[in-house]
Design an enzyme around this catalytic site. Structure first.
Site, PDB file in Angstrom:
ATOM      1  CG  HIS A  13      -0.207   0.144   2.544  1.00  0.00           C
ATOM      2  ND1 HIS A  13       0.143  -0.944   3.306  1.00  0.00           N
ATOM      3  CD2 HIS A  13       0.236   1.221   3.235  1.00  0.00           C
ATOM      4  CE1 HIS A  13       0.746  -0.537   4.412  1.00  0.00           C
ATOM      5  NE2 HIS A  13       0.827   0.782   4.397  1.00  0.00           N
ATOM      6  CG  HIS A  23      -3.980   0.338   4.901  1.00  0.00           C
ATOM      7  ND1 HIS A  23      -3.509  -0.880   5.273  1.00  0.00           N
ATOM      8  CD2 HIS A  23      -2.985   1.212   5.179  1.00  0.00           C
ATOM      9  CE1 HIS A  23      -2.292  -0.748   5.771  1.00  0.00           C
ATOM     10  NE2 HIS A  23      -1.944   0.496   5.718  1.00  0.00           N
ATOM     11  CG  HIS A  47       4.473   4.768   4.430  1.00  0.00           C
ATOM     12  ND1 HIS A  47       3.765   5.482   5.352  1.00  0.00           N
ATOM     13  CD2 HIS A  47       3.790   3.602   4.263  1.00  0.00           C
ATOM     14  CE1 HIS A  47       2.710   4.788   5.738  1.00  0.00           C
ATOM     15  NE2 HIS A  47       2.685   3.650   5.095  1.00  0.00           N
ATOM     16  CG  HIS A  99       0.557   1.325  12.125  1.00  0.00           C
ATOM     17  ND1 HIS A  99       1.266   2.493  12.300  1.00  0.00           N
ATOM     18  CD2 HIS A  99       1.051   0.762  10.993  1.00  0.00           C
ATOM     19  CE1 HIS A  99       2.134   2.626  11.312  1.00  0.00           C
ATOM     20  NE2 HIS A  99       2.042   1.598  10.516  1.00  0.00           N
ATOM     21  CE1 TYR A 122       4.959   3.859   8.269  1.00  0.00           C
ATOM     22  CE2 TYR A 122       4.951   5.443  10.046  1.00  0.00           C
ATOM     23  CZ  TYR A 122       4.273   4.706   9.112  1.00  0.00           C
ATOM     24  OH  TYR A 122       2.913   4.810   9.020  1.00  0.00           O
ATOM     25  CD  GLU A 174       3.890   0.624   7.218  1.00  0.00           C
ATOM     26  OE1 GLU A 174       3.192   0.970   6.245  1.00  0.00           O
ATOM     27  OE2 GLU A 174       3.441   0.543   8.373  1.00  0.00           O
TER      28      GLU A 174
END
Ligand SMILES: [Fe+2]
Length: 309
Positions: free
Chosen positions: A154, A201, A216, A248, A257, A267
């Protein structure tokens, strides 16, 4: 969830300052597999487990950042339908002929209100993951070279009109809102996470005063142990780490990160819950944004909101 329409993130063209230094780093530290080079000098990579020809393209430039982010759609009929739906919605599209990217069919490119270029395409040559399609083994020795993610997963983009970007993804491309962070006013979105699949996501946006920025590009790893191993490799290779390993709150994924040699944030991501379109979005209030982004630190680091390329 039946997978139709937009299937998944397919490629990301990233600008790098020193091409050869970057090629070595993306190959030997990140552990991607070089897939080819084109006449423009761009270098193509895939993760070891991806089957399509490439998912990352490096282009030498004077500034770091992202040129475009592409999504693969089900087939050419779907591509034509989405192209005409975008036009009908008032989005200007540009057709890029097959072959402009190596081993890739016709692409439909458009600009988001946040300034980012997004592409849709249906065809990219299946080169396989080296395991074959009959009685395959579970992994290949290349799966241990460097961090070796399984897929490009992503991206998180920064720009001003994230509401306009969200509308295009939701109204035209069939994405759904999965999570959001609200600003102090309790109404306006500071950030949104959108899915076209059963992942938590596939693309995300943060409201930011400058358009077209990359926060990122993320790569999937299969376990928390692999995240820890990735952090070890970052230290061994003196790779600049932004934060992590941590988790997260948003998506519940585990993460690091870190920065490529040009300063692009990447990431390594693992986990995150399965998401289905009957689920209602999760909201994070502004006072808990730190916990949402970095679940253990419970506060944002200064770099999260300010360092983008
Ligand atoms: Fe991410």
């Amino acid at each position: 969830m039946a997978m139709t329409g937009v299937l998944r993130p397919g490629h990301s063209q990233i600008r790098v300052l020193d091409l050869e230094e970057s090629v070595i780093w993306y190959r030997d530290v990140l552990g991607l597999v070089e897939a080819g080079r084109d006449k423009q000098g761009r270098v193509y990579f895939k993760t070891w487990d991806e089957r399509d020809h490439h998912s990352v393209i490096l282009r030498k430039a004077d500034s770091a950042g992202i040129d475009f982010f592409g999504f693969k759609v089900l087939d050419n009929v779907t591509l034509e339908i989405l192209e005409s739906d975008l036009k009908a919605y008032g989005v200007k599209t540009e057709a890029i002929p097959a072959g402009d990217l190596l081993e890739t069919g016709r692409r439909v490119r458009f600009q988001l209100p946040t300034g980012h270029l997004i592409e849709l395409y249906a065809e990219k040559t299946d080169v396989g993951n080296g395991l074959g399609y009959t009685n395959p083994h579970a992994w290949h020795p290349i799966a241990d070279h460097g961090i070796a993610p399984t897929r490009m997963d992503h991206c998180l983009l920064y720009g001003r009109d994230i509401d306009g970007a969200r509308k295009i993804f939701e109204d035209v491309l069939g994405f759904k809102l999965v999570e959001r962070v609200l600003l102090e006013d309790g109404k306006t979105d500071l950030a949104i996470w959108l899915s076209c699949s059963t992942k938590a996501h596939d693309i995300a946006f943060v409201r930011h005063q400058e358009d077209g920025k990359l926060h990122h590009v993320a790569f999937d790893l299969p376990s928390w142990e692999k995240i820890l191993r990735a952090a070890d490799i970052m230290t061994m290779s003196k790779t600049s780490i932004d934060i992590g390993p941590t988790r997260h709150g948003i998506t519940r994924g585990t993460t690091i990160y870190f920065f490529d040699p040009s300063g692009n944030r990447l990431e390594t991501f693992s986990g995150g819950y399965d998401w289905y379109p009957d689920m209602q979005p999760i909201t994070w209030t502004f006072d808990e944004v730190g916990t949402g982004i970095f679940y253990h630190d419970r506060k944002l680091n200064e770099r999260f909101l300010s360092v983008v390329t």
